[in-house]
Enzyme design. Sequence first.
Site, PDB file in Angstrom:
ATOM      1  N   GLU A   1       0.830  -1.205   0.000  1.00 45.49           N
ATOM      2  CA  GLU A   1       0.000   0.000   0.000  1.00 45.49           C
ATOM      3  C   GLU A   1       0.868   1.260   0.000  1.00 45.49           C
ATOM      4  OE1 GLU A   1      -2.023  -2.822   3.042  1.00 45.49           O
ATOM      5  OE2 GLU A   1      -0.073  -2.624   2.059  1.00 45.49           O
TER       6      GLU A   1
ATOM      7  N   ARG B   1      13.350 -23.387  -5.297  1.00 45.12           N
ATOM      8  CA  ARG B   1      14.104 -23.067  -4.081  1.00 45.12           C
ATOM      9  C   ARG B   1      14.162 -21.560  -3.853  1.00 45.12           C
ATOM     10  NH1 ARG B   1      19.499 -26.950  -4.573  1.00 45.12           N
ATOM     11  NH2 ARG B   1      18.448 -28.972  -4.273  1.00 45.12           N
TER      12      ARG B   1
END
Length: 363
Positions: A67, A207
């Site tokens: 935000e 990974r």
Amino acid sequence: MITNNLLILFYFCEVKIHEKYISRCIQLAKNGLGTTFPNPMVGSVIVHGDKIIGEGYTSPYGGSHAEVNAINSVKDKSLLSKATLYVTLEPCSHYGKTPPCADLIVKHQIPNIVVGLLDPHEKVAGKGIEKLKVAGCNVTVGVLEKECLEHHKRFITSHTKNRPYIILKWAETADGFLAPSHQKRNNNPQPYWISNPYSQQLVHQWRSQEQAILVGTNTVLADNPKLNVRHWKGKNPIRIVLDRELKIGKKHHVMDGSVKTIIITADRPQNPPQGIFYELIDFESNLAGQICAVLHKHEIISVIIEGGSKTLQSFIDSELWDEARIFKGKNKFGEGLESPRIRGFLQSETRIESDILTLLKHD
């Protein structure tokens, strides 16, 4: 007079518009995959007059939230007081590494907030929504909730089940073996690859997307793996190694101190190497559950378990797994270490050159 049919039409149009922008939020949020742990990877867009005027996603851990980045990207800040902010997860309402996002939204007087999913974190859990409503914001919650739940599965699992999101991964031969017999290894010592190079590169990508990777003692002793992402660009995962009797020595790559490494053992060493964390558990009971508790203690919200067979089977038998990613190669060993036995919901099967990749979800 507006008829009921028109009201229904307006409602569905509004729903579709909200879904459009929350979908964009999810798309943006994926840019944070593998970098935000233990924070969630959130996406946010700001809309004025059906036009996106700002976008953002969560920065690497310690940086700004989605935000904040979205608000900062808006060139004309005067438009914020007439805009709608969309976000995949409830804005935070507490101080952590950064100030509360809800406070910044209120400060800029953004009147409309659309949220995909409530945050289950005990420090948020509806408090962000409440703070926005008290400030007079119009808040809509639950848009594309199912999709946001899937996107935030790692974070949600960690805060609702007190364990990491668990991905099981292995490669097995066409006749169902993880590794050749000891006799075959002794007679012909060499790397016995089951999956092809394309599959191996995909594993390194995985990974880079997860916070940690876990293997057993025998995997380290037999293969001396680095457990890094050398075939992909990204951050190396935290290494988790089961070593009940401390058989793994300094010569093994997992002990090089290049990345945080946690050794789960029954016996703590007298002079532990720098950068290596030792955690004691009872290997005689509830192995998978105790491992989950250790990982949760270290704020690890996702882990790939790559072996060995007993370790994988212990998580399967304990019903402590969320996904399984299984490669089947074309080679055959005839005998050796058998692959785990697992049942789950078939999500997909994909051919990767000579390999077949099967993805399972836990029922």
